[in-house]
Scaffold this motif. Structure first.
Motif, PDB file in Angstrom:
ATOM      1  N   ASP A  46       9.261   5.203 -54.869  1.00  0.00           N
ATOM      2  CA  ASP A  46      10.285   5.633 -53.917  1.00  0.00           C
ATOM      3  C   ASP A  46      10.605   4.532 -52.912  1.00  0.00           C
ATOM      4  O   ASP A  46      10.328   4.646 -51.718  1.00  0.00           O
ATOM      5  N   VAL A  47      11.146   3.437 -53.423  1.00  0.00           N
ATOM      6  CA  VAL A  47      11.523   2.316 -52.578  1.00  0.00           C
ATOM      7  C   VAL A  47      13.004   2.467 -52.259  1.00  0.00           C
ATOM      8  O   VAL A  47      13.851   2.400 -53.150  1.00  0.00           O
ATOM      9  N   ARG A  48      13.308   2.702 -50.989  1.00  0.00           N
ATOM     10  CA  ARG A  48      14.683   2.959 -50.575  1.00  0.00           C
ATOM     11  C   ARG A  48      15.285   1.738 -49.878  1.00  0.00           C
ATOM     12  O   ARG A  48      14.776   1.311 -48.838  1.00  0.00           O
ATOM     13  N   PRO A  49      16.342   1.187 -50.448  1.00  0.00           N
ATOM     14  CA  PRO A  49      17.003   0.059 -49.788  1.00  0.00           C
ATOM     15  C   PRO A  49      17.456   0.471 -48.383  1.00  0.00           C
ATOM     16  O   PRO A  49      17.944   1.587 -48.170  1.00  0.00           O
ATOM     17  N   HIS A  50      17.288  -0.450 -47.437  1.00  0.00           N
ATOM     18  CA  HIS A  50      17.672  -0.147 -46.057  1.00  0.00           C
ATOM     19  C   HIS A  50      17.771  -1.444 -45.262  1.00  0.00           C
ATOM     20  O   HIS A  50      17.242  -2.484 -45.670  1.00  0.00           O
ATOM     21  N   LEU A  51      18.421  -1.360 -44.125  1.00  0.00           N
ATOM     22  CA  LEU A  51      18.482  -2.447 -43.160  1.00  0.00           C
ATOM     23  C   LEU A  51      17.785  -1.945 -41.897  1.00  0.00           C
ATOM     24  O   LEU A  51      18.279  -1.039 -41.232  1.00  0.00           O
ATOM     25  N   THR A  52      16.607  -2.495 -41.595  1.00  0.00           N
ATOM     26  CA  THR A  52      15.835  -2.069 -40.430  1.00  0.00           C
ATOM     27  C   THR A  52      16.552  -2.466 -39.150  1.00  0.00           C
ATOM     28  O   THR A  52      16.985  -3.611 -38.995  1.00  0.00           O
ATOM     29  N   LEU A  53      16.647  -1.491 -38.233  1.00  0.00           N
ATOM     30  CA  LEU A  53      17.283  -1.732 -36.947  1.00  0.00           C
ATOM     31  C   LEU A  53      16.312  -1.662 -35.779  1.00  0.00           C
ATOM     32  O   LEU A  53      16.388  -2.447 -34.843  1.00  0.00           O
ATOM     33  N   HIS A 103      16.874   2.872 -39.463  1.00  0.00           N
ATOM     34  CA  HIS A 103      17.545   1.948 -40.377  1.00  0.00           C
ATOM     35  C   HIS A 103      18.925   2.457 -40.770  1.00  0.00           C
ATOM     36  O   HIS A 103      19.264   3.619 -40.550  1.00  0.00           O
ATOM     37  N   LEU A 104      19.683   1.550 -41.364  1.00  0.00           N
ATOM     38  CA  LEU A 104      20.958   1.892 -41.986  1.00  0.00           C
ATOM     39  C   LEU A 104      20.743   1.986 -43.486  1.00  0.00           C
ATOM     40  O   LEU A 104      20.002   1.190 -44.072  1.00  0.00           O
ATOM     41  N   VAL A 105      21.410   2.958 -44.088  1.00  0.00           N
ATOM     42  CA  VAL A 105      21.303   3.207 -45.524  1.00  0.00           C
ATOM     43  C   VAL A 105      22.516   2.591 -46.217  1.00  0.00           C
ATOM     44  O   VAL A 105      23.651   2.974 -45.926  1.00  0.00           O
ATOM     45  N   PRO A 106      22.312   1.628 -47.120  1.00  0.00           N
ATOM     46  CA  PRO A 106      23.456   1.048 -47.832  1.00  0.00           C
ATOM     47  C   PRO A 106      24.013   2.033 -48.864  1.00  0.00           C
ATOM     48  O   PRO A 106      23.257   2.719 -49.551  1.00  0.00           O
ATOM     49  N   ASP A 107      25.319   2.095 -48.933  1.00  0.00           N
ATOM     50  CA  ASP A 107      25.983   2.981 -49.888  1.00  0.00           C
ATOM     51  C   ASP A 107      27.062   2.186 -50.623  1.00  0.00           C
ATOM     52  O   ASP A 107      27.952   1.640 -49.966  1.00  0.00           O
ATOM     53  N   PRO A 108      26.964   2.090 -51.935  1.00  0.00           N
ATOM     54  CA  PRO A 108      25.954   2.676 -52.809  1.00  0.00           C
ATOM     55  C   PRO A 108      24.664   1.839 -52.783  1.00  0.00           C
ATOM     56  O   PRO A 108      24.694   0.658 -52.436  1.00  0.00           O
ATOM     57  N   ASP A 109      23.564   2.462 -53.178  1.00  0.00           N
ATOM     58  CA  ASP A 109      22.307   1.717 -53.192  1.00  0.00           C
ATOM     59  C   ASP A 109      21.837   1.373 -54.601  1.00  0.00           C
ATOM     60  O   ASP A 109      20.885   0.621 -54.772  1.00  0.00           O
ATOM     61  N   ALA A 110      22.516   1.900 -55.629  1.00  0.00           N
ATOM     62  CA  ALA A 110      22.086   1.664 -57.019  1.00  0.00           C
ATOM     63  C   ALA A 110      21.991   0.172 -57.370  1.00  0.00           C
ATOM     64  O   ALA A 110      21.003  -0.242 -57.991  1.00  0.00           O
ATOM     65  N   PRO A 111      22.958  -0.679 -56.991  1.00  0.00           N
ATOM     66  CA  PRO A 111      22.812  -2.099 -57.341  1.00  0.00           C
ATOM     67  C   PRO A 111      21.602  -2.748 -56.665  1.00  0.00           C
ATOM     68  O   PRO A 111      20.984  -3.649 -57.231  1.00  0.00           O
ATOM     69  N   LEU A 112      21.254  -2.283 -55.483  1.00  0.00           N
ATOM     70  CA  LEU A 112      20.100  -2.827 -54.772  1.00  0.00           C
ATOM     71  C   LEU A 112      18.803  -2.350 -55.407  1.00  0.00           C
ATOM     72  O   LEU A 112      17.849  -3.121 -55.554  1.00  0.00           O
ATOM     73  N   ARG A 113      18.768  -1.095 -55.808  1.00  0.00           N
ATOM     74  CA  ARG A 113      17.593  -0.576 -56.523  1.00  0.00           C
ATOM     75  C   ARG A 113      17.408  -1.328 -57.844  1.00  0.00           C
ATOM     76  O   ARG A 113      16.289  -1.639 -58.242  1.00  0.00           O
ATOM     77  N   PRO A 163      27.505 -10.250 -56.623  1.00  0.00           N
ATOM     78  CA  PRO A 163      27.473  -9.842 -55.216  1.00  0.00           C
ATOM     79  C   PRO A 163      27.617  -8.319 -55.105  1.00  0.00           C
ATOM     80  O   PRO A 163      28.293  -7.689 -55.915  1.00  0.00           O
ATOM     81  N   VAL A 164      26.956  -7.762 -54.099  1.00  0.00           N
ATOM     82  CA  VAL A 164      26.890  -6.312 -53.935  1.00  0.00           C
ATOM     83  C   VAL A 164      27.686  -5.905 -52.704  1.00  0.00           C
ATOM     84  O   VAL A 164      27.389  -6.350 -51.595  1.00  0.00           O
ATOM     85  N   ARG A 165      28.691  -5.060 -52.923  1.00  0.00           N
ATOM     86  CA  ARG A 165      29.492  -4.543 -51.807  1.00  0.00           C
ATOM     87  C   ARG A 165      28.927  -3.184 -51.404  1.00  0.00           C
ATOM     88  O   ARG A 165      28.803  -2.292 -52.246  1.00  0.00           O
ATOM     89  N   VAL A 166      28.556  -3.061 -50.123  1.00  0.00           N
ATOM     90  CA  VAL A 166      28.024  -1.794 -49.614  1.00  0.00           C
ATOM     91  C   VAL A 166      28.644  -1.468 -48.270  1.00  0.00           C
ATOM     92  O   VAL A 166      29.148  -2.343 -47.565  1.00  0.00           O
ATOM     93  N   ARG A 167      28.574  -0.190 -47.952  1.00  0.00           N
ATOM     94  CA  ARG A 167      28.960   0.297 -46.625  1.00  0.00           C
ATOM     95  C   ARG A 167      27.680   0.663 -45.903  1.00  0.00           C
ATOM     96  O   ARG A 167      26.811   1.341 -46.454  1.00  0.00           O
TER      97      ARG A 167
END
Length: 173
Positions: free
Chosen positions: A118-125, A85-95, A68-72
């Motif tokens: 250049d695929v950037r993890p994000h949550l579209t709002l 969008h919101l940027v997950p931090d950290p994003d390394a596990p998602l990448r 499981p990935v914990r992000v802020r």
């Protein structure tokens, strides 16, 4: 527009807010499936619209091998396309998860290869318009962010007006 499938990580903490934005724009994309992650971080999409049992087993193995990935979710950003969008931090596990899925399924490049590597993890709002920008989206979000979340499920979701639903779901770890 035809439907498509997406491997996604649902974010229940923002589900109600994102679901309401879908309803605001196009109620056809509001799913009756209670598991469906309107609020999600895409792991790989589009994906195989008719996966075989072997493909599903391979996705399941990748999910099982992913803790499981914990992000802020705090930083609000906007892509050149206007997607807010919101940027997950950290994003390394998602990448890393996306990279492992791409390695297993090279026929399905993220976003049809539009963004290269250049695929950037994000949550579209939302989507920028004459009435919507970063400031208005931040105001609508209010105190929902920052939020710390644990992404612990991977869904194979079908996105199509009038037919959004979860096709398969795996626990991470």
């Amino acid at each position: 527009m035809p439907g498509h499938s997406v491997l996604q990580l649902p974010v229940p903490a923002l589900e109600e807010w994102v679901r309401a934005r879908h309803a605001h724009y196009d109620g056809g994309f509001v799913s009756a499936d209670p598991r469906f992650g309107h609020a999600h971080v895409t792991a790989l999409g589009p994906f195989d619209p008719d996966p075989s049992a072997d493909v599903l087993a391979a996705v399941g193995a990748i999910a099982a091998g992913t803790p499981p990935v914990r992000v802020r979710l705090e930083e609000l950003a906007q892509f050149a396309s206007g997607i807010i969008h919101l940027v997950p931090d950290p994003d390394a596990p998602l990448r890393d998860l996306t990279a492992r899925l791409v390695a297993a399924f090279p026929a399905w490049p993220p976003y049809d290869g539009q963004f290269g590597d250049d695929v950037r993890p994000h949550l579209t709002l939302d989507a920028a318009s004459a009435d919507v920008d970063l400031a208005s989206t931040a105001a609508l979000l209010g105190d929902l962010v920052p939020v710390d979340v644990v992404l612990d499920r991977l869904q194979l979701a079908w996105w199509e007006s009038g037919g959004c639903r979860v096709l398969h779901e795996w626990s991470l770890g």
